[in-house]
Structures are given as C-alpha cells and as structure tokens.
Design a protein around this motif. Structure first.
Motif, PDB file in Angstrom:
ATOM      1  N   GLU A 286      12.738   5.891   2.729  1.00 36.77           N
ATOM      2  CA  GLU A 286      13.044   4.363   3.262  1.00 36.77           C
ATOM      3  C   GLU A 286      13.153   4.444   4.875  1.00 36.77           C
ATOM      4  O   GLU A 286      12.888   3.635   5.812  1.00 36.77           O
ATOM      5  N   GLY A 287      13.705   5.431   5.305  1.00 39.21           N
ATOM      6  CA  GLY A 287      13.842   5.602   6.930  1.00 39.21           C
ATOM      7  C   GLY A 287      12.464   5.619   7.543  1.00 39.21           C
ATOM      8  O   GLY A 287      12.544   5.041   8.730  1.00 39.21           O
ATOM      9  N   THR A 288      11.727   6.394   7.322  1.00 40.96           N
ATOM     10  CA  THR A 288      10.456   6.571   7.785  1.00 40.96           C
ATOM     11  C   THR A 288       9.782   4.952   7.809  1.00 40.96           C
ATOM     12  O   THR A 288       9.169   4.320   8.814  1.00 40.96           O
ATOM     13  N   PHE A 289       9.821   4.395   6.683  1.00 47.70           N
ATOM     14  CA  PHE A 289       9.381   2.986   6.580  1.00 47.70           C
ATOM     15  C   PHE A 289       9.963   1.853   7.449  1.00 47.70           C
ATOM     16  O   PHE A 289       9.410   0.795   7.901  1.00 47.70           O
ATOM     17  N   ALA A 290      11.273   2.143   7.556  1.00 47.71           N
ATOM     18  CA  ALA A 290      12.213   1.322   8.351  1.00 47.71           C
ATOM     19  C   ALA A 290      11.671   1.303   9.635  1.00 47.71           C
ATOM     20  O   ALA A 290      11.471   0.235  10.628  1.00 47.71           O
ATOM     21  N   VAL A 291      11.324   2.590  10.326  1.00 48.78           N
ATOM     22  CA  VAL A 291      10.791   2.752  11.462  1.00 48.78           C
ATOM     23  C   VAL A 291       9.441   1.977  11.652  1.00 48.78           C
ATOM     24  O   VAL A 291       9.107   1.243  12.635  1.00 48.78           O
ATOM     25  N   ALA A 292       8.547   2.200  10.597  1.00 46.43           N
ATOM     26  CA  ALA A 292       7.192   1.533  10.772  1.00 46.43           C
ATOM     27  C   ALA A 292       7.521  -0.103  10.995  1.00 46.43           C
ATOM     28  O   ALA A 292       6.865  -0.538  11.532  1.00 46.43           O
ATOM     29  N   ARG A 293       8.570  -0.601   9.928  1.00 41.58           N
ATOM     30  CA  ARG A 293       8.677  -1.934   9.903  1.00 41.58           C
ATOM     31  C   ARG A 293       9.103  -2.411  11.336  1.00 41.58           C
ATOM     32  O   ARG A 293       8.872  -3.566  11.806  1.00 41.58           O
ATOM     33  N   ALA A 294       9.916  -1.620  11.943  1.00 37.01           N
ATOM     34  CA  ALA A 294      10.485  -2.121  13.341  1.00 37.01           C
ATOM     35  C   ALA A 294       9.453  -2.127  14.289  1.00 37.01           C
ATOM     36  O   ALA A 294       9.358  -3.017  15.177  1.00 37.01           O
ATOM     37  N   GLU A 297       7.248  -5.319  14.004  1.00 39.91           N
ATOM     38  CA  GLU A 297       8.043  -6.515  14.228  1.00 39.91           C
ATOM     39  C   GLU A 297       8.262  -6.529  15.788  1.00 39.91           C
ATOM     40  O   GLU A 297       8.838  -7.621  16.226  1.00 39.91           O
ATOM     41  N   SER A 298       8.205  -5.606  16.402  1.00 36.07           N
ATOM     42  CA  SER A 298       8.322  -5.604  18.116  1.00 36.07           C
ATOM     43  C   SER A 298       7.290  -6.429  18.570  1.00 36.07           C
ATOM     44  O   SER A 298       6.071  -6.570  18.277  1.00 36.07           O
ATOM     45  N   ASP A 299       7.571  -7.137  19.577  1.00 34.09           N
ATOM     46  CA  ASP A 299       6.297  -7.841  20.327  1.00 34.09           C
ATOM     47  C   ASP A 299       6.190  -7.264  21.797  1.00 34.09           C
ATOM     48  O   ASP A 299       5.575  -7.737  22.494  1.00 34.09           O
ATOM     49  N   GLY A 300       6.669  -5.869  21.681  1.00 30.97           N
ATOM     50  CA  GLY A 300       6.159  -4.863  22.787  1.00 30.97           C
ATOM     51  C   GLY A 300       4.875  -4.262  22.591  1.00 30.97           C
ATOM     52  O   GLY A 300       4.365  -4.471  21.355  1.00 30.97           O
ATOM     53  N   PHE A 301       4.554  -3.430  23.297  1.00 30.25           N
ATOM     54  CA  PHE A 301       3.318  -2.397  23.279  1.00 30.25           C
ATOM     55  C   PHE A 301       3.787  -1.291  22.418  1.00 30.25           C
ATOM     56  O   PHE A 301       4.549  -0.349  22.697  1.00 30.25           O
ATOM     57  N   THR A 302       3.112  -1.048  21.087  1.00 29.26           N
ATOM     58  CA  THR A 302       3.404   0.000  20.227  1.00 29.26           C
ATOM     59  C   THR A 302       2.197   0.959  20.008  1.00 29.26           C
ATOM     60  O   THR A 302       1.288   0.568  19.515  1.00 29.26           O
ATOM     61  N   VAL A 303       2.694   2.226  20.039  1.00 26.24           N
ATOM     62  CA  VAL A 303       1.518   3.254  19.690  1.00 26.24           C
ATOM     63  C   VAL A 303       2.217   4.130  18.674  1.00 26.24           C
ATOM     64  O   VAL A 303       3.318   4.822  18.621  1.00 26.24           O
ATOM     65  N   VAL A 304       1.203   4.610  17.745  1.00 29.01           N
ATOM     66  CA  VAL A 304       1.630   5.433  16.628  1.00 29.01           C
ATOM     67  C   VAL A 304       0.680   6.564  16.693  1.00 29.01           C
ATOM     68  O   VAL A 304      -0.618   6.518  16.805  1.00 29.01           O
ATOM     69  N   GLY A 305       1.008   7.692  16.740  1.00 26.03           N
ATOM     70  CA  GLY A 305       0.074   8.859  16.781  1.00 26.03           C
ATOM     71  C   GLY A 305       0.523   9.964  15.903  1.00 26.03           C
ATOM     72  O   GLY A 305       1.866  10.342  15.559  1.00 26.03           O
ATOM     73  N   HIS A 314       0.146   2.931   7.303  1.00 26.90           N
ATOM     74  CA  HIS A 314      -0.461   2.260   6.454  1.00 26.90           C
ATOM     75  C   HIS A 314       0.148   2.138   4.984  1.00 26.90           C
ATOM     76  O   HIS A 314      -0.036   0.898   4.241  1.00 26.90           O
ATOM     77  N   GLU A 315       0.976   2.894   4.840  1.00 23.82           N
ATOM     78  CA  GLU A 315       1.624   2.822   3.167  1.00 23.82           C
ATOM     79  C   GLU A 315       2.701   1.896   3.183  1.00 23.82           C
ATOM     80  O   GLU A 315       3.128   1.309   2.377  1.00 23.82           O
ATOM     81  N   ALA A 316       3.259   1.491   4.514  1.00 28.02           N
ATOM     82  CA  ALA A 316       4.347   0.571   4.658  1.00 28.02           C
ATOM     83  C   ALA A 316       3.481  -1.067   4.635  1.00 28.02           C
ATOM     84  O   ALA A 316       4.285  -1.864   4.970  1.00 28.02           O
ATOM     85  N   ARG A 317       2.146  -0.797   4.990  1.00 23.98           N
ATOM     86  CA  ARG A 317       1.208  -2.200   5.062  1.00 23.98           C
ATOM     87  C   ARG A 317       1.646  -2.844   6.267  1.00 23.98           C
ATOM     88  O   ARG A 317       1.750  -4.103   6.435  1.00 23.98           O
ATOM     89  N   VAL A 318       1.577  -2.209   7.375  1.00 26.62           N
ATOM     90  CA  VAL A 318       2.092  -2.818   8.558  1.00 26.62           C
ATOM     91  C   VAL A 318       1.253  -2.286   9.862  1.00 26.62           C
ATOM     92  O   VAL A 318       1.175  -2.612  11.057  1.00 26.62           O
ATOM     93  N   ALA A 319       0.103  -1.662   9.464  1.00 28.93           N
ATOM     94  CA  ALA A 319      -0.809  -0.904  10.303  1.00 28.93           C
ATOM     95  C   ALA A 319      -1.628  -2.140  10.966  1.00 28.93           C
ATOM     96  O   ALA A 319      -1.856  -2.002  12.520  1.00 28.93           O
ATOM     97  N   ASP A 320      -1.765  -3.111  10.701  1.00 31.54           N
ATOM     98  CA  ASP A 320      -2.366  -4.175  11.596  1.00 31.54           C
ATOM     99  C   ASP A 320      -1.460  -5.125  12.455  1.00 31.54           C
ATOM    100  O   ASP A 320      -1.941  -5.715  13.192  1.00 31.54           O
ATOM    101  N   ARG A 321      -0.274  -4.764  12.300  1.00 34.30           N
ATOM    102  CA  ARG A 321       0.625  -5.312  13.544  1.00 34.30           C
ATOM    103  C   ARG A 321       1.124  -4.202  14.441  1.00 34.30           C
ATOM    104  O   ARG A 321       1.877  -4.248  15.106  1.00 34.30           O
ATOM    105  N   ILE A 322       0.572  -2.899  14.572  1.00 33.51           N
ATOM    106  CA  ILE A 322       0.581  -1.941  15.576  1.00 33.51           C
ATOM    107  C   ILE A 322      -0.299  -2.123  16.593  1.00 33.51           C
ATOM    108  O   ILE A 322      -1.503  -2.396  16.368  1.00 33.51           O
TER     109      ILE A 322
END
Length: 350
Positions: A286-294, A297-305, A314-322
């Motif tokens: 849940e902690g990792t998924f909470a960060v993914a969702r955060a 939900e951000s309206d800033g520039f977000t980068v995941v590596g 991807h598992e949190a189903r939010v990849a299209d919002r990064i």
C-alpha cells in the motif's frame, strides 16, 4: 547544472531507398517462449514507423535480450521478432539475432560492429536503456555509419534532462528500495538541489543509521512491520524509530503515506525511483501504491524511473497519468548522476 545534451535526430536523416540499422531496446521479459510484456517493443515503434514512412528500403532492428553466455536458445529473438513484425506489419522490417550471442558485443569489438554495419547506409540508436554501455551495437557501429538518435532516445534525454536544468519548484524526490549505495550518486546530484527528498524502503533505515548525504531527508514516521521476512507473517503498524525487537519494517505506515502524498501534492516537479517496501507482497504494497497514486494526482511534472517503480505505476493503473516513465533503468540513473552516456556521446551534435 545544464540539461542533457541532445544529439542529432533521426528526423534529420536522409533514409529514402536506404538500409537503416536501428539499435532498439527489445530486452523484454519472456514467459514460456512468449513475450510477457511488450512495453519496450511498443516504445520502439515510433522510430521504426518514421523510417518506413520516409521510404527506407529496409529497416534492420538489433537488440540484446537477457544476459546469455554465448548462443543460448532461451534468449533467441524469435518471440520478439514475431511480436514486432505483428505490430509493424511491414515486410521491410527485419530483426537480427540477439547481439549478445556474439562475445564481441560487450567488448565493443570492431569485427562485430562491422558485421552489424555491413550492407547498411545509416545507423539510428534508439536504445536509451543500453546507452550507458559502450558496446559494439551502441558505440562501435556509430563509428562506421552516419549516426542519428531515435525518437525514444531523444524523448528520454529531453524529459530526464528537465530534472537537470532549471526545474519548476518545489522540486521533490521520492526514493526507496533496498540499498543506498545503488542510488547514492543520483541522490547526491539531484538531492542537493531538491526542496525535499522523501526516503522509504530499506534505504530509510540506512539513512537513519548513517546519513551519507549532504542534505537532510524526510524519513518515515511509521512503518508496517512484520515478525519475519514472510508475506504471511504477523504484522503491526509501529513507529519507524521504535520497532519491536526482531521485527522488520517492510512498508511505510499510514501516517507516512499521508505525509508523503501531501508533500508530493505540493510539488511542481517530482522524481520517483524505488518502492516504499516489499510491494510484491500485498500486505506491504500500500505504501508504494500510495506514492504512485500521489504522483498520478499531481498537476506538476512527474517522472518515474527504475524497474520496480515503473512496475508499480502500472500495477496501480496510473501509468497514463505520469508525465514521463523512463525505459532506461541503469541508463536513467547514470544520466541523472551527471555522467555522459557512451551511446549518446557517439552520436554527433544536433
């Protein structure tokens, strides 16, 4: 600190009626002889399609797959070849055999580079995930043919490069995983210019015990602890700095999740690398998924590596919002450390 250098683009290449060698990153997971995840194959398509649209006579795609020791049929390119051809649907595209079947690949051997370049007119490097390797298919060939950067490689440099330039602030870094030493250089390079660095996972314990950084990081206030390293072990939420004797902190706790999410929400630029716990086990995900969702939900520039963080979004189903999900792994970290990538350095300037 300046953004990453941009080499010349494939969009400037004259490829009409020519044979083009493309180094793609087709190092995908296989399951029982089939492609289990075609994300990297799909990421290679824009460059290949551009070359076909511009009337290339033939597009020869090369890549490594896994870490074979010599010619190992488990790592043959046939499943990848079938999937790429299916997606492209153009008989002008061919996929060469696994570059690492030849020992000359990792040695940047001129003999193997010449074999790859033979019969080709132009070379396009689109394999950002291998750009930190001075191999025959990334550097050697570039010394033999007119060379250009592919669209994916350029997109990686542009988006990751934004973190190295004048970022929009507040700039927040979220980092996790097991080992500080794996990320110490990138965190020192970026963290000293970030407004906040949030650290979870096993890394947080290391930083609490002996902070190796020149900046102060935000550590968890609570964790989900387990009596043993087992996905079915007894768990409880405990203060980060007061775990029961012998217990292990395997995820950030609910108070920390809310705190990290609030800090991410207030940022205008966010970079995330590394999970907050053993997210492969549902009890500690849940902690990792909470960060993914955060981040989503951000309206800033977000980068995941990083592979685990990419998997998590991807598992949190939010990849299209990064804003940007890097395919690079080690190449991403080396670039953000401020190091020059051999595969990029081998391409002439824009």
């Amino acid at each position: 600190m300046t953004p990453a250098r941009l080499p010349r683009s494939v969009e400037r290449a004259d490829v009409g009626a020519k044979v083009v060698l493309v180094r793609s990153d087709l190092n995908v997971p296989l399951d029982d002889g089939r492609v289990a995840d075609d994300t990297r194959i799909r990421a290679s398509l824009p460059t290949i399609r551009l070359l076909l649209e511009r009337d290339a006579r033939e597009v020869r795609v090369c890549s490594h797959l896994g870490r074979p020791k010599g010619h190992d049929e488990k790592f043959a390119m046939q499943p990848v070849r079938e999937r790429l051809v299916e997606l492209v649907g153009d008989e002008r595209v061919t996929v060469l055999e696994n570059t690492r079947f030849d020992e000359g690949e990792t040695k940047n051997d001129e003999r193997f580079a010449r074999e790859l370049a033979d019969g080709c007119d132009v070379f396009v490097n689109d394999a950002f995930g291998s750009a930190h390797r001075a191999h025959a298919s990334t550097v050697g060939v570039a010394q033999l043919l007119p060379t250009y950067a592919g669209l994916l490689l350029l997109d990686e440099l542009r988006n990751l490069g934004k973190l190295l330039g004048d970022v929009e602030r507040p700039f927040t870094i979220v980092s996790g995983g097991a080992k500080v030493e794996d990320k110490i250089r990138v965190l020192e390079n970026l963290g000293s210019r970030a407004d906040e660095v949030l650290i979870g996972g096993k890394m947080a314990e290391d930083v609490r015990t002996d902070n190796p950084f020149s900046f102060d990081a935000v550590l968890p206030s609570d964790v989900v602890a387990a009596a043993s390293f087992d996905e079915r072990a007894e768990t409880q939420v405990a203060p980060f700095d007061a775990l029961p004797d012998g217990w292990l902190g395997l995820d950030i706790g609910p108070q920390t999740r809310d705190d990290f999410a609030r800090r991410v929400a207030g940022a205008r630029t966010v970079f995330w690398n590394g999970p907050m716990g053993v997210f492969e086990w549902p009890a500690f995900a849940e902690g990792t998924f909470a960060v993914a969702r955060a981040l989503a939900e951000s309206d800033g520039f977000t980068v995941v590596g990083g592979g685990d963080s990419v998997r998590a979004v991807h598992e949190a189903r939010v990849a299209d919002r990064i804003s940007w999900i890097s395919t690079g792994g080690g190449a991403s970290l080396e670039l953000l450390e401020g190091r020059e990538l051999p595969g990029v350095a081998a391409i002439p300037d824009a």
